[in-house]
Design an enzyme around this catalytic site. Structure first.
Site, PDB file in Angstrom:
ATOM      1  N   ASP A  29      64.015 -27.534 -34.552  1.00 56.81           N
ATOM      2  CA  ASP A  29      64.939 -26.906 -34.310  1.00 56.81           C
ATOM      3  C   ASP A  29      65.989 -26.284 -34.059  1.00 56.81           C
ATOM      4  OD1 ASP A  29      61.952 -25.990 -34.667  1.00 56.81           O
ATOM      5  OD2 ASP A  29      61.349 -24.621 -32.660  1.00 56.81           O
ATOM      6  N   LYS A  39      66.506 -43.119 -27.539  1.00 57.04           N
ATOM      7  CA  LYS A  39      66.514 -42.966 -26.482  1.00 57.04           C
ATOM      8  C   LYS A  39      66.286 -44.105 -25.888  1.00 57.04           C
ATOM      9  CE  LYS A  39      67.614 -40.924 -22.497  1.00 57.04           C
ATOM     10  NZ  LYS A  39      69.013 -40.547 -21.563  1.00 57.04           N
ATOM     11  N   ASP A  90      61.124 -32.705 -33.549  1.00 55.27           N
ATOM     12  CA  ASP A  90      61.051 -31.046 -33.542  1.00 55.27           C
ATOM     13  C   ASP A  90      61.475 -30.888 -33.304  1.00 55.27           C
ATOM     14  OD1 ASP A  90      58.996 -29.706 -33.239  1.00 55.27           O
ATOM     15  OD2 ASP A  90      57.591 -30.607 -32.097  1.00 55.27           O
ATOM     16  N   TYR A 131      52.923 -37.325 -29.127  1.00 56.34           N
ATOM     17  CA  TYR A 131      51.888 -36.354 -29.949  1.00 56.34           C
ATOM     18  C   TYR A 131      50.493 -37.643 -29.547  1.00 56.34           C
ATOM     19  CZ  TYR A 131      55.539 -32.788 -30.427  1.00 56.34           C
ATOM     20  OH  TYR A 131      56.540 -32.002 -30.057  1.00 56.34           O
ATOM     21  N   ASP A 164      69.798 -37.354 -26.284  1.00 55.94           N
ATOM     22  CA  ASP A 164      70.775 -36.639 -25.253  1.00 55.94           C
ATOM     23  C   ASP A 164      72.031 -36.409 -26.363  1.00 55.94           C
ATOM     24  OD1 ASP A 164      70.740 -38.762 -25.100  1.00 55.94           O
ATOM     25  OD2 ASP A 164      71.270 -38.358 -22.355  1.00 55.94           O
TER      26      ASP A 164
END
Ligand code: NAD
Length: 372
Positions: free
Chosen positions: A259, A199, A255, A152, A231
């Site tokens: 959610d 990851k 993020d 970001y 994942d």
């Protein structure tokens, strides 16, 4: 007769309210009202100020984070934030001045590197989730999402012909260390489990992340540490959410995962968050400005009210007051009241409330608790 519950140490705090855009303005009204009520009932002196940000600020000043807002933010003790965003920018990715720039900038300027998102499941809302109650019951997760690094904030590029784009994903060791320490400390006060999500099989930033968390873990032998690929974590979160206690992860992965986790709690309208660093803390619902329901008195104000509870708890150390607010939310739900997003077929029509009516119910319940 009404009485005021005077705490041993009345607190003086300057609180900045930044309602932002859309439903941010509607729900923050109720987070603020709860803080005012707590101050009144417990004898604290909370002084409130207000500032603009996001689309509202762009319209007024051309800047999504005016200097005056930033100055007020830096000198306040805590900030209650709503949400930013406007449909106009969602449909125009090329707009150079955007509401979210204000949010990213204030996080950076205040050094808010750790975003805490408790996934608190109220028993009364077990049926509001799209997941089965038997999978959900007993879930209690605290996410630590890194907030000021990652892709970001990395360098962004677009080729002259517009056909190539890149966002640089990067982390410094110290950025991982400081949030990891906070997450391990929190795990110690909970069930003593920490799952770090990355990851590392593919990304170099994730290899640095994992290596750093492994180092910090040595100082916390009492915390059971696990490392999981993003994942797999996304899958495990809906398969068996109870297995998680503290989850520590980077900005982008956090993020998305949080959610996803909001569905465990039934709705985006139920989840609060605290962004903290070394200075002023920032308390906000995890949802956005929700253009689809803005201005219709339909938004659930409970995430803002629970954000106010997080401010009382994490920001001011007022555990009793924070517990009072959370219990008032639970009691209101227990009494059968719902906003549209958490209602189901069993909800009586007259119990489906608007934003303002739900805010009033929680306020009344807080007052009743104190007067008991
Ligand atoms: P959103 O969170 O605003 O809404 C997603 C869905 O959840 C919508 O259907 C909405 O109606 C519902 N919802 C959200 N909060 C609710 C509440 N309190 N009560 C009832 N229902 C609720 O996400 P989006 O639609 O992807 O984005 C809308 C705008 O918000 C965009 O401009 C986006 O950039 C912005 N945004 C801001 C933030 C922030 O300020 N922190 C976060 C996410 C999105």
């Amino acid at each position: 007769m009404r009485h005021t519950k005077q705490t041993d140490l009345p607190m003086n705090k300057n609180i900045l309210i930044i309602p932002g855009d859309g439903i941010g303005q509607e729900v923050t009204k109720w987070g603020t009202a709860i803080l005012e009520k707590i101050a009144e009932l417990h004898g604290h002196n909370f002084v409130f100020d207000e500032a603009i940000m996001g689309h509202t600020a762009i319209e007024a000043t051309g800047n999504p984070l005016p200097d005056e807002t930033l100055e007020k933010a830096k000198t306040s003790d805590a900030i209650l934030f709503g949400a930013i965003g406007h449909a106009k920018y969602d449909n125009d990715p090329s707009a150079k001045v955007r509401p979210e720039q204000g949010l990213l900038k204030i996080r950076k300027e205040l050094g808010l590197y750790a975003n805490l998102r408790p996934i608190l499941l109220f028993d009364e809302l077990l049926d509001a989730s799209s997941l089965k109650p038997e999978v959900l019951r007993g879930t209690d997760i605290l996410f630590f999402r890194e907030l000021t690094g990652d892709v970001y904030f990395g360098e962004k590029n677009r080729s002259a012909d517009g056909n190539f784009a890149s966002d640089l994903m990067n982390y410094n060791r110290f950025e991982v260390e400081r949030i990891a320490v906070k997450a391990f400390e929190a795990a110690r006060t909970r069930r003593g489990k920490l799952c770090s999500v990355d990851k590392a099989n593919v990304l170099e930033t994730s290899r640095l992340w994992r290596e750093t968390v492994q180092e910090i873990a040595k100082k916390y032998p009492d915390v059971e540490t696990e490392h999981m690929f993003i994942d797999n974590a996304a899958m495990q979160l809906v398969k068996n959410p109870r297995k998680f206690d503290v989850v520590l992860t980077a900005n982008l992965f956090g993020d998305i995962l949080t959610d996803e986790a909001s569905q465990i709690a039934g709705s985006m309208g139920m989840l609060a968050s605290a962004s903290v660093g070394d200075g002023t803390g920032f308390y906000e619902p995890i949802h956005g400005s929700a253009h689809d329901i803005a201005g219709q008195n339909k938004a659930n104000p409970l995430a803002s009210i629970l954000s106010a509870a997080l401010m009382l708890d994490i920001g001011f150390g007022l555990k009793e007051e924070a517990g009072l607010v959370t219990n008032a939310v639970a009691e209101t739900l227990k009494a059968g009241f719902r906003t549209m997003d958490i209602a189901d077929t069993s909800t009586a029509k007259e119990n489906i409330l608007g934003t303002n009516e739900m805010g009033i119910k929680v306020l009344e319940t807080v007052t009743e608790f104190v007067n008991q």
